[in-house]
Design an enzyme around this catalytic site. Sequence first.
Site, PDB file in Angstrom:
ATOM      1  N   GLY A 125     -12.968  35.215  -1.575  1.00 11.23           N
ATOM      2  CA  GLY A 125     -13.259  34.730  -3.016  1.00 11.23           C
ATOM      3  C   GLY A 125     -14.590  34.975  -3.453  1.00 11.23           C
ATOM      4  O   GLY A 125     -14.958  34.520  -4.507  1.00 11.23           O
ATOM      5  N   CYS A 183     -28.860  40.383 -10.781  1.00 12.03           N
ATOM      6  CA  CYS A 183     -30.067  41.015 -10.858  1.00 12.03           C
ATOM      7  C   CYS A 183     -30.747  40.672 -11.985  1.00 12.03           C
ATOM      8  O   CYS A 183     -32.065  40.565 -12.130  1.00 12.03           O
ATOM      9  CB  CYS A 183     -29.699  42.634 -10.811  1.00 12.03           C
ATOM     10  SG  CYS A 183     -29.434  43.498  -9.356  1.00 12.03           S
ATOM     11  N   ASP A 219     -26.149  27.092 -10.488  1.00  3.92           N
ATOM     12  CA  ASP A 219     -24.635  27.796 -10.772  1.00  3.92           C
ATOM     13  C   ASP A 219     -24.177  27.280 -12.020  1.00  3.92           C
ATOM     14  O   ASP A 219     -24.067  26.177 -12.387  1.00  3.92           O
ATOM     15  CB  ASP A 219     -23.634  27.276  -9.401  1.00  3.92           C
ATOM     16  CG  ASP A 219     -22.460  28.144  -9.558  1.00  3.92           C
ATOM     17  OD1 ASP A 219     -22.245  28.818  -8.701  1.00  3.92           O
ATOM     18  OD2 ASP A 219     -21.556  28.081 -10.544  1.00  3.92           O
ATOM     19  N   HIS A 259     -25.362  36.155  -2.535  1.00  9.68           N
ATOM     20  CA  HIS A 259     -25.632  34.840  -2.842  1.00  9.68           C
ATOM     21  C   HIS A 259     -25.391  33.778  -1.943  1.00  9.68           C
ATOM     22  O   HIS A 259     -24.297  33.776  -1.374  1.00  9.68           O
ATOM     23  CB  HIS A 259     -25.218  34.448  -4.207  1.00  9.68           C
ATOM     24  CG  HIS A 259     -23.824  34.621  -4.614  1.00  9.68           C
ATOM     25  ND1 HIS A 259     -22.997  35.915  -4.860  1.00  9.68           N
ATOM     26  CD2 HIS A 259     -22.615  33.804  -4.612  1.00  9.68           C
ATOM     27  CE1 HIS A 259     -21.946  35.637  -4.979  1.00  9.68           C
ATOM     28  NE2 HIS A 259     -21.550  34.409  -5.007  1.00  9.68           N
ATOM     29  N   HIS A 295     -30.933  44.195  -5.160  1.00 11.96           N
ATOM     30  CA  HIS A 295     -29.390  44.158  -5.266  1.00 11.96           C
ATOM     31  C   HIS A 295     -28.764  44.292  -3.637  1.00 11.96           C
ATOM     32  O   HIS A 295     -29.019  45.640  -3.104  1.00 11.96           O
ATOM     33  CB  HIS A 295     -28.716  45.252  -6.133  1.00 11.96           C
ATOM     34  CG  HIS A 295     -27.367  45.049  -6.126  1.00 11.96           C
ATOM     35  ND1 HIS A 295     -26.714  44.153  -6.892  1.00 11.96           N
ATOM     36  CD2 HIS A 295     -26.183  45.668  -5.429  1.00 11.96           C
ATOM     37  CE1 HIS A 295     -25.300  44.416  -6.750  1.00 11.96           C
ATOM     38  NE2 HIS A 295     -25.313  45.083  -6.032  1.00 11.96           N
ATOM     39  N   HIS A 334     -24.500  29.658  -1.474  1.00 11.79           N
ATOM     40  CA  HIS A 334     -24.571  28.632  -2.574  1.00 11.79           C
ATOM     41  C   HIS A 334     -25.034  27.425  -1.748  1.00 11.79           C
ATOM     42  O   HIS A 334     -24.639  27.254  -0.411  1.00 11.79           O
ATOM     43  CB  HIS A 334     -22.920  28.192  -2.559  1.00 11.79           C
ATOM     44  CG  HIS A 334     -21.902  29.408  -3.216  1.00 11.79           C
ATOM     45  ND1 HIS A 334     -21.517  29.245  -4.414  1.00 11.79           N
ATOM     46  CD2 HIS A 334     -21.599  30.325  -2.942  1.00 11.79           C
ATOM     47  CE1 HIS A 334     -20.578  29.989  -4.887  1.00 11.79           C
ATOM     48  NE2 HIS A 334     -20.791  30.987  -4.008  1.00 11.79           N
TER      49      HIS A 334
END
Length: 113
Positions: free
Chosen positions: A90, A7, A30, A97, A46, A99
Amino acid sequence: MSDCIFCKLANHEIPTNVVYENDLACAFEDAEPQAPVHVLVVPKKHYVNMTDDIPAETLAAMAEAVREVARIKDLGDGFRLISNAGAAAGQTVMHLHWHIMGGKNLGEGLLPE
Ligand code: 5GP
Ligand code: ZN
């Protein structure tokens, strides 16, 4: 105020390397890249992960950010999009999010051996 790190990163409360943002989503590098290009796309509001009820406009804004990151990072050869949901997958940061990983040939497998 939220204690959630993503956030804060997505809303510029903590500085970070932003690659692209729009009104509803932010894409930043990242902190521990696992590929030559490793960017995270997160909603500015959120949500925990993809099991949450995420408004369609937020998902569209995240998808637009993916396209823009692919263009900015020159990922025309291909990239992988991954979203871990829950402990068994994981997920370590409990703010949704995606990736984006690329910049090298990632092979055909989805899971590491
Ligand atoms: P997960 O395991 O939840 O799918 O992925 C969390 C990701 O967030 C990891 O790749 C980790 O390197 C990244 N990460 C964790 N904390 C931070 C941070 O404070 N800043 C940035 N930019 N990335 C972070
Ligand atoms: Zn959050």
